[in-house]
Design a protein around this motif. Structure first.
Motif, mmCIF file in Angstrom:
data_model
loop_
_atom_site.group_PDB
_atom_site.id
_atom_site.type_symbol
_atom_site.label_atom_id
_atom_site.label_comp_id
_atom_site.label_asym_id
_atom_site.label_seq_id
_atom_site.Cartn_x
_atom_site.Cartn_y
_atom_site.Cartn_z
ATOM 1 N N GLY A 66 0.355 -6.905 4.682
ATOM 2 C CA GLY A 66 -0.144 -5.589 5.058
ATOM 3 C C GLY A 66 -1.673 -5.389 5.537
ATOM 4 N N GLN A 67 -2.459 -6.527 5.324
ATOM 5 C CA GLN A 67 -3.757 -6.569 5.650
ATOM 6 C C GLN A 67 -3.864 -7.283 7.215
ATOM 7 O OE1 GLN A 67 -7.026 -7.966 3.377
ATOM 8 N NE2 GLN A 67 -5.730 -7.269 1.455
ATOM 9 N N GLY A 125 -8.018 -6.312 -2.563
ATOM 10 C CA GLY A 125 -6.877 -5.901 -2.177
ATOM 11 C C GLY A 125 -5.671 -6.806 -2.675
ATOM 12 N N VAL A 126 -5.750 -7.948 -2.621
ATOM 13 C CA VAL A 126 -4.457 -8.786 -3.078
ATOM 14 C C VAL A 126 -4.418 -8.657 -4.784
ATOM 15 C CG1 VAL A 126 -3.855 -11.206 -3.353
ATOM 16 C CG2 VAL A 126 -4.787 -10.536 -1.251
ATOM 17 N N VAL A 127 -5.654 -8.707 -5.150
ATOM 18 C CA VAL A 127 -5.502 -8.598 -6.665
ATOM 19 C C VAL A 127 -4.992 -7.261 -7.205
ATOM 20 C CG1 VAL A 127 -6.996 -8.447 -8.743
ATOM 21 C CG2 VAL A 127 -7.635 -10.380 -7.119
ATOM 22 N N ILE A 128 -5.264 -6.231 -6.602
ATOM 23 C CA ILE A 128 -4.938 -4.901 -6.964
ATOM 24 C C ILE A 128 -3.404 -4.761 -6.578
ATOM 25 C CG2 ILE A 128 -4.781 -2.380 -6.528
ATOM 26 C CD1 ILE A 128 -7.258 -3.399 -8.132
ATOM 27 N N ASP A 152 -4.819 -1.449 0.238
ATOM 28 C CA ASP A 152 -5.648 -0.631 1.118
ATOM 29 C C ASP A 152 -6.964 -0.218 0.205
ATOM 30 O OD1 ASP A 152 -4.169 -1.317 3.322
ATOM 31 O OD2 ASP A 152 -3.072 0.665 3.428
ATOM 32 N N ALA A 153 -6.429 0.364 -0.662
ATOM 33 C CA ALA A 153 -7.473 0.891 -1.695
ATOM 34 C C ALA A 153 -8.470 -0.101 -2.189
ATOM 35 C CB ALA A 153 -6.951 1.864 -2.878
ATOM 36 N N GLY A 154 -7.955 -1.081 -2.732
ATOM 37 C CA GLY A 154 -8.556 -2.166 -3.268
ATOM 38 C C GLY A 154 -9.653 -2.849 -2.377
ATOM 39 N N THR A 169 11.639 1.088 -2.579
ATOM 40 C CA THR A 169 10.590 1.416 -1.566
ATOM 41 C C THR A 169 9.167 2.028 -1.981
ATOM 42 O OG1 THR A 169 12.382 2.341 -0.325
ATOM 43 C CG2 THR A 169 10.229 3.376 0.127
ATOM 44 N N PHE A 170 9.169 2.517 -3.300
ATOM 45 C CA PHE A 170 7.980 2.585 -3.905
ATOM 46 C C PHE A 170 7.248 1.470 -4.364
ATOM 47 C CE2 PHE A 170 9.028 7.252 -5.525
ATOM 48 C CZ PHE A 170 8.849 7.681 -4.288
ATOM 49 N N LEU A 171 7.830 0.565 -4.871
ATOM 50 C CA LEU A 171 7.111 -0.647 -5.014
ATOM 51 C C LEU A 171 6.349 -1.244 -4.037
ATOM 52 C CD1 LEU A 171 6.760 -3.389 -6.513
ATOM 53 C CD2 LEU A 171 8.817 -4.154 -5.709
ATOM 54 N N LEU A 172 6.991 -1.380 -2.626
ATOM 55 C CA LEU A 172 6.426 -1.903 -1.580
ATOM 56 C C LEU A 172 5.192 -0.914 -1.276
ATOM 57 C CD1 LEU A 172 9.376 -3.137 0.598
ATOM 58 C CD2 LEU A 172 8.026 -4.537 -0.949
ATOM 59 N N LEU A 173 5.579 0.503 -1.141
ATOM 60 C CA LEU A 173 4.397 1.370 -0.653
ATOM 61 C C LEU A 173 3.051 1.250 -1.752
ATOM 62 C CD1 LEU A 173 6.651 4.604 0.441
ATOM 63 C CD2 LEU A 173 5.355 2.892 1.873
ATOM 64 N N CYS A 174 3.618 1.289 -2.875
ATOM 65 C CA CYS A 174 2.358 1.219 -3.859
ATOM 66 C C CYS A 174 1.507 -0.046 -3.659
ATOM 67 C CB CYS A 174 3.010 1.270 -5.508
ATOM 68 S SG CYS A 174 3.242 3.011 -5.653
ATOM 69 N N CYS A 175 2.227 -1.121 -3.297
ATOM 70 C CA CYS A 175 1.503 -2.297 -3.381
ATOM 71 C C CYS A 175 0.600 -2.195 -1.984
ATOM 72 C CB CYS A 175 2.483 -3.580 -3.331
ATOM 73 S SG CYS A 175 3.356 -3.974 -4.915
ATOM 74 N N ILE A 176 1.242 -1.807 -0.863
ATOM 75 C CA ILE A 176 0.671 -1.742 0.293
ATOM 76 C C ILE A 176 -0.635 -0.586 0.102
ATOM 77 C CG2 ILE A 176 0.479 -0.833 2.896
ATOM 78 C CD1 ILE A 176 3.446 -1.572 2.721
#
Length: 267
Positions: free
Chosen positions: A215-216, A180-183, A149-151, A138-145
């Motif tokens: 996500g985007q 965003g994809v890179v981050i 967003d931040a990137g 769950t944290f993996l997916l949320l952190c990537c999302i």
């Protein structure tokens, strides 16, 4: 900005705290979020928020959110069977209402329950992963999302020159999207390095890129239908942030996608 920051800290702490606990507390939170999200969806379309079709929609969302694993039993119906029966019910609404609720409205309401109900139910599925590492996934997916967003935001503001999709979201840029994809990809690799026995770098990259791209796209979906209805936010539950759908638009696309295409390591 101050209001936005305070809301983000309080809501984030509540969500992450219950996510850490898992089980019934997290399940009930997700169910509440799904119901509020569906309420926002119905309200946005101009349909009566507690009319017959909407009530059928709320009941359907609850059905999607039934935690069979926590109840210690197997599902009564498969996903395909459940979705087909719900579709039939929504089609019959047009008959029994004598077209007062026509096919356009019922189809829209049905789309909403699949979009929102399945989105939040797969968040629960991720947390209750059968391999016992649901919190990690769950944290993996949320952190990537969140990283995507931040990137996209910071790279877009610093280097953005070319508009990504101005007809739908005029502020998004191609440079920001790529950032965003890179981050997201970098964050997924960090997870793989931390738990190499559970996640390979190759699979992590696929997950990270998928989270960023889907996500985007999920954010653009939300922007597209808000533009159709001429609204800025789907709701006002979270001051400075909008509604549940405004905050979770990426989540409810990413979580089902990575499960349906079997990207998660426990498949």
């Amino acid at each position: 900005m101050k209001q936005r920051l305070i809301t983000g800290i309080v809501a984030g702490a509540l969500f992450l705290g219950l996510c850490f606990l898992g089980g019934w507390p997290y399940q009930l939170l997700l169910t509440a979020m799904a119901l509020i999200g569906y309420y926002e969806f119905v309200k946005m379309t101009g349909t009566a928020t507690f009319g017959g079709t909407a009530v059928l929609g709320y009941a359907s969302v609850v059905c999607f959110m039934i935690p069979w694993n926590l109840l210690g039993t197997s599902e009564l119906l498969s996903w395909e069977q459940g979705i087909w029966l719900l579709m039939l019910l929504f089609l019959l609404v047009t008959v029994f209402s004598k077209n007062k609720l026509d096919i356009k409205i019922t189809a829209l309401m049905f789309t909403g329950i699949v979009y929102i109900g399945m989105g939040f139910s797969y968040m629960a599925i991720a947390r209750g992963a059968g391999d016992g590492h649901g919190l990690l996934w769950t944290f993996l997916l949320l952190c990537c999302i969140w990283g995507s967003d931040a990137g996209a935001y910071f790279v877009g503001r610093s280097f953005g020159r070319n508009k990504l999709w101005p007809a739908i979201s005029p502020n998004k840029t191609i440079e920001g999207a790529l950032g965003g994809v890179v981050i997201s990809a970098v964050l997924s690799i960090v997870f793989a390095l931390l738990v190499p026995d559970l996640l390979t770098i190759g699979r992590a990259l696929l997950i990270g890129v998928s989270c960023a791209v889907l996500g985007q796209l999920g954010d653009l979906v939300q922007s597209a239908y808000k533009r159709v209805y001429g609204i800025k936010d789907s709701g006002s539950l979270l001051p400075g942030h909008g509604g549940i759908l405004d905050r979770c638009d990426s989540w409810i696309i990413v979580f089902p996608f990575v499960h349906i295409v079997m990207l998660m390591p426990y498949y």
